[in-house]
Design a protein around this motif. Structure first.
Motif, PDB file in Angstrom:
ATOM      1  N   PHE A  68      20.327  70.630  67.594  1.00  0.00           N
ATOM      2  CA  PHE A  68      21.459  69.708  67.607  1.00  0.00           C
ATOM      3  C   PHE A  68      21.758  69.182  66.202  1.00  0.00           C
ATOM      4  CE2 PHE A  68      20.847  69.716  72.166  1.00  0.00           C
ATOM      5  CZ  PHE A  68      22.132  69.495  72.666  1.00  0.00           C
ATOM      6  N   GLY A  69      20.714  68.910  65.418  1.00  0.00           N
ATOM      7  CA  GLY A  69      20.934  68.472  64.047  1.00  0.00           C
ATOM      8  C   GLY A  69      21.590  69.551  63.207  1.00  0.00           C
ATOM      9  N   LEU A  70      21.141  70.795  63.414  1.00  0.00           N
ATOM     10  CA  LEU A  70      21.727  71.931  62.701  1.00  0.00           C
ATOM     11  C   LEU A  70      23.214  72.051  63.027  1.00  0.00           C
ATOM     12  CD1 LEU A  70      21.186  74.453  60.901  1.00  0.00           C
ATOM     13  CD2 LEU A  70      20.726  75.711  63.025  1.00  0.00           C
ATOM     14  N   LEU A  71      23.552  71.865  64.288  1.00  0.00           N
ATOM     15  CA  LEU A  71      24.950  71.969  64.695  1.00  0.00           C
ATOM     16  C   LEU A  71      25.765  70.762  64.237  1.00  0.00           C
ATOM     17  CD1 LEU A  71      24.497  73.340  68.339  1.00  0.00           C
ATOM     18  CD2 LEU A  71      25.256  74.613  66.327  1.00  0.00           C
ATOM     19  N   GLY A  72      25.197  69.554  64.425  1.00  0.00           N
ATOM     20  CA  GLY A  72      25.938  68.341  64.087  1.00  0.00           C
ATOM     21  C   GLY A  72      26.232  68.224  62.601  1.00  0.00           C
ATOM     22  N   MET A  73      25.186  68.318  61.772  1.00  0.00           N
ATOM     23  CA  MET A  73      25.410  68.283  60.334  1.00  0.00           C
ATOM     24  C   MET A  73      26.177  69.519  59.877  1.00  0.00           C
ATOM     25  SD  MET A  73      21.976  66.687  58.518  1.00  0.00           S
ATOM     26  CE  MET A  73      22.822  66.448  56.939  1.00  0.00           C
ATOM     27  N   GLY A  74      25.960  70.621  60.596  1.00  0.00           N
ATOM     28  CA  GLY A  74      26.635  71.861  60.224  1.00  0.00           C
ATOM     29  C   GLY A  74      28.140  71.773  60.379  1.00  0.00           C
ATOM     30  N   VAL A  75      28.605  71.131  61.447  1.00  0.00           N
ATOM     31  CA  VAL A  75      30.049  70.954  61.628  1.00  0.00           C
ATOM     32  C   VAL A  75      30.638  70.193  60.450  1.00  0.00           C
ATOM     33  CG1 VAL A  75      31.794  69.753  62.997  1.00  0.00           C
ATOM     34  CG2 VAL A  75      30.030  71.098  64.143  1.00  0.00           C
ATOM     35  N   MET A  76      29.964  69.111  60.036  1.00  0.00           N
ATOM     36  CA  MET A  76      30.461  68.315  58.919  1.00  0.00           C
ATOM     37  C   MET A  76      30.369  69.092  57.612  1.00  0.00           C
ATOM     38  SD  MET A  76      31.403  65.824  60.685  1.00  0.00           S
ATOM     39  CE  MET A  76      32.170  65.029  59.277  1.00  0.00           C
ATOM     40  N   ALA A  77      29.295  69.848  57.449  1.00  0.00           N
ATOM     41  CA  ALA A  77      29.118  70.625  56.218  1.00  0.00           C
ATOM     42  C   ALA A  77      30.176  71.711  56.098  1.00  0.00           C
ATOM     43  CB  ALA A  77      27.718  71.236  56.183  1.00  0.00           C
ATOM     44  N   VAL A  78      30.443  72.415  57.189  1.00  0.00           N
ATOM     45  CA  VAL A  78      31.441  73.490  57.159  1.00  0.00           C
ATOM     46  C   VAL A  78      32.834  72.916  56.921  1.00  0.00           C
ATOM     47  CG1 VAL A  78      32.575  75.258  58.554  1.00  0.00           C
ATOM     48  CG2 VAL A  78      30.075  75.077  58.560  1.00  0.00           C
ATOM     49  N   LEU A  79      33.124  71.801  57.580  1.00  0.00           N
ATOM     50  CA  LEU A  79      34.437  71.173  57.400  1.00  0.00           C
ATOM     51  C   LEU A  79      34.608  70.762  55.928  1.00  0.00           C
ATOM     52  CD1 LEU A  79      37.016  70.238  58.810  1.00  0.00           C
ATOM     53  CD2 LEU A  79      35.865  68.068  59.315  1.00  0.00           C
ATOM     54  N   ALA A  80      33.561  70.174  55.357  1.00  0.00           N
ATOM     55  CA  ALA A  80      33.634  69.778  53.951  1.00  0.00           C
ATOM     56  C   ALA A  80      33.787  70.994  53.032  1.00  0.00           C
ATOM     57  CB  ALA A  80      32.384  68.990  53.571  1.00  0.00           C
ATOM     58  N   TRP A  81      33.069  72.060  53.352  1.00  0.00           N
ATOM     59  CA  TRP A  81      33.160  73.285  52.534  1.00  0.00           C
ATOM     60  C   TRP A  81      34.590  73.805  52.510  1.00  0.00           C
ATOM     61  CZ3 TRP A  81      30.360  75.665  49.015  1.00  0.00           C
ATOM     62  CH2 TRP A  81      30.675  76.973  48.674  1.00  0.00           C
ATOM     63  N   MET A  82      35.294  73.694  53.632  1.00  0.00           N
ATOM     64  CA  MET A  82      36.684  74.147  53.710  1.00  0.00           C
ATOM     65  C   MET A  82      37.603  73.297  52.818  1.00  0.00           C
ATOM     66  SD  MET A  82      36.865  74.780  57.844  1.00  0.00           S
ATOM     67  CE  MET A  82      38.647  74.955  57.838  1.00  0.00           C
ATOM     68  N   GLY A  83      37.137  72.082  52.468  1.00  0.00           N
ATOM     69  CA  GLY A  83      37.955  71.227  51.642  1.00  0.00           C
ATOM     70  C   GLY A  83      37.652  71.333  50.159  1.00  0.00           C
ATOM     71  N   ILE A  84      36.670  72.156  49.794  1.00  0.00           N
ATOM     72  CA  ILE A  84      36.338  72.336  48.377  1.00  0.00           C
ATOM     73  C   ILE A  84      37.387  73.218  47.725  1.00  0.00           C
ATOM     74  CG2 ILE A  84      34.665  73.287  46.741  1.00  0.00           C
ATOM     75  CD1 ILE A  84      32.459  72.626  48.750  1.00  0.00           C
ATOM     76  N   PRO A  85      37.989  72.800  46.600  1.00  0.00           N
ATOM     77  CA  PRO A  85      39.030  73.619  45.958  1.00  0.00           C
ATOM     78  C   PRO A  85      38.507  74.984  45.548  1.00  0.00           C
ATOM     79  CG  PRO A  85      38.965  71.392  45.034  1.00  0.00           C
ATOM     80  CD  PRO A  85      37.759  71.532  45.919  1.00  0.00           C
TER      81      PRO A  85
ATOM     82  N   MET B 168      38.625  59.086  55.530  1.00  0.00           N
ATOM     83  CA  MET B 168      37.411  59.161  54.722  1.00  0.00           C
ATOM     84  C   MET B 168      36.309  58.312  55.343  1.00  0.00           C
ATOM     85  SD  MET B 168      35.357  57.695  52.258  1.00  0.00           S
ATOM     86  CE  MET B 168      34.316  58.261  50.941  1.00  0.00           C
ATOM     87  N   ILE B 169      36.647  57.119  55.820  1.00  0.00           N
ATOM     88  CA  ILE B 169      35.656  56.235  56.447  1.00  0.00           C
ATOM     89  C   ILE B 169      35.105  56.868  57.720  1.00  0.00           C
ATOM     90  CG2 ILE B 169      35.379  54.045  57.665  1.00  0.00           C
ATOM     91  CD1 ILE B 169      37.398  52.872  55.620  1.00  0.00           C
ATOM     92  N   ILE B 170      35.997  57.369  58.567  1.00  0.00           N
ATOM     93  CA  ILE B 170      35.567  57.952  59.850  1.00  0.00           C
ATOM     94  C   ILE B 170      34.696  59.185  59.625  1.00  0.00           C
ATOM     95  CG2 ILE B 170      36.385  59.155  61.919  1.00  0.00           C
ATOM     96  CD1 ILE B 170      38.850  57.304  61.835  1.00  0.00           C
ATOM     97  N   LEU B 171      35.135  60.065  58.745  1.00  0.00           N
ATOM     98  CA  LEU B 171      34.396  61.312  58.520  1.00  0.00           C
ATOM     99  C   LEU B 171      33.070  61.054  57.808  1.00  0.00           C
ATOM    100  CD1 LEU B 171      37.446  63.505  57.525  1.00  0.00           C
ATOM    101  CD2 LEU B 171      36.066  63.765  59.602  1.00  0.00           C
ATOM    102  N   SER B 172      33.040  60.103  56.898  1.00  0.00           N
ATOM    103  CA  SER B 172      31.782  59.748  56.240  1.00  0.00           C
ATOM    104  C   SER B 172      30.788  59.194  57.249  1.00  0.00           C
ATOM    105  CB  SER B 172      32.036  58.710  55.141  1.00  0.00           C
ATOM    106  OG  SER B 172      32.847  59.229  54.115  1.00  0.00           O
ATOM    107  N   ALA B 173      31.261  58.327  58.134  1.00  0.00           N
ATOM    108  CA  ALA B 173      30.387  57.749  59.151  1.00  0.00           C
ATOM    109  C   ALA B 173      29.870  58.818  60.105  1.00  0.00           C
ATOM    110  CB  ALA B 173      31.128  56.653  59.918  1.00  0.00           C
ATOM    111  N   LEU B 174      30.727  59.771  60.453  1.00  0.00           N
ATOM    112  CA  LEU B 174      30.288  60.880  61.309  1.00  0.00           C
ATOM    113  C   LEU B 174      29.233  61.731  60.601  1.00  0.00           C
ATOM    114  CD1 LEU B 174      33.656  62.068  62.906  1.00  0.00           C
ATOM    115  CD2 LEU B 174      31.721  60.984  64.098  1.00  0.00           C
ATOM    116  N   ALA B 175      29.447  61.994  59.302  1.00  0.00           N
ATOM    117  CA  ALA B 175      28.486  62.796  58.536  1.00  0.00           C
ATOM    118  C   ALA B 175      27.135  62.092  58.465  1.00  0.00           C
ATOM    119  CB  ALA B 175      29.027  63.048  57.133  1.00  0.00           C
ATOM    120  N   PHE B 176      27.160  60.780  58.251  1.00  0.00           N
ATOM    121  CA  PHE B 176      25.911  60.018  58.189  1.00  0.00           C
ATOM    122  C   PHE B 176      25.221  60.002  59.544  1.00  0.00           C
ATOM    123  CE2 PHE B 176      23.463  56.017  58.055  1.00  0.00           C
ATOM    124  CZ  PHE B 176      22.733  56.232  56.897  1.00  0.00           C
ATOM    125  N   THR B 177      25.982  59.797  60.607  1.00  0.00           N
ATOM    126  CA  THR B 177      25.419  59.741  61.960  1.00  0.00           C
ATOM    127  C   THR B 177      24.841  61.088  62.376  1.00  0.00           C
ATOM    128  OG1 THR B 177      27.035  58.034  62.542  1.00  0.00           O
ATOM    129  CG2 THR B 177      25.929  59.153  64.364  1.00  0.00           C
TER     130      THR B 177
END
Length: 258
Positions: free
Chosen positions: A241-258, A149-158
């Protein structure tokens, strides 16, 4: 998996009436930034950015307060904004951990040569990044893992800074002493963002995160920033690059939504 439109409607319904109103005002405020620049001329974007930050932090607080209560929400705000501000004070004087840079006098008011709006911006995006970390951990099969959670949150913020830093330098809000590889931004800046965001997340230890509304804030920031940079500010490289970077985190998070 929930249909995106259905999820959007369900998540909007989770907000209080005040939160719903702030959300709509925030979206309108983001849309208004290029309009202000066109109508009022250069420098008007400072007004729009300030309004956008204030509305977004109000939105985030309106999401946290019903779940966390006043005491915990205030403690998190003090920790995130205080440590974010401290890292900026140290960073702008020593170059650690972001690399050598300094703020110009464009953004006012300032405390110890750091604009007051900056620590507020830390608070407006850290909780959405926590929600991403929470959902992305579930997508990776490690729900409840504090380390992930710490690593992924930091990546999402970065990832957000892939948009932010080039845009703010473009508007002369701050300057780098030496040009770096990422559209003039030193790569060490992103390591600094990751380390500070991870440290703040570890210290706050966010739990019982109201994930869906905060995910919505992250998703909207991702899309609205892409539109602004690609369509209005002509910052095509950072926009992609922002679209791709935040997009990777957004898509990964979407996959974790129940």
């Amino acid at each position: 998996m929930t249909h995106p439109i259905a999820w959007l409607m369900q998540t909007f319904a989770l907000l209080s009436p005040v939160g719903q109103g702030i959300l709509l005002l925030w979206i309108l405020g983001m849309i208004a930034v290029p309009i202000l620049k066109w109508t009022l001329g250069s420098g008007a974007e400072r007004i729009g950015i300030t309004i956008g930050v204030l509305l977004q932090i109000a939105l985030v607080l309106s999401i946290l307060l019903p779940v966390w209560g006043v005491g915990r929400t205030l403690a998190a705000w003090i920790a995130v904004s205080g440590l974010g501000w401290l890292s900026e004070v140290i960073g702008s004087r020593t170059g650690i951990p972001y690399g050598p840079y300094h703020y110009t006098t464009v953004l006012q008011p300032q405390v110890m040569r750091v604009p007051v709006i900056i620590p507020l911006a830390w608070m407006m995006m850290m909780p959405p990044a926590w929600a991403i970390g929470h959902a992305a951990s579930a997508a990776l099969g490690v729900p409840g893992s504090a380390v992930f959670m710490i690593i992924l949150s930091a990546l999402a913020f970065t990832a957000w800074d892939l948009y932010l830093d080039p845009q703010m330098v473009h508007w002369d809000f701050w300057r780098w002493e030496r040009k770096g590889l990422y559209f003039g931004i030193p790569l060490i800046n992103y390591l600094g963002w990751f380390l500070v965001a991870a440290a703040i997340t570890a210290l706050v230890g966010p739990s019982a995160i109201p994930a869906p509304p905060l995910l919505l804030v992250y998703f909207l920031t991702w899309i609205l920033q892409a539109i602004a940079q690609l369509a209005f500010w002509r910052l095509v490289g950072p926009g992609i690059f922002g679209l791709l970077g935040m997009g990777v985190m957004a898509v990964l998070a979407w996959m974790g939504i129940p």
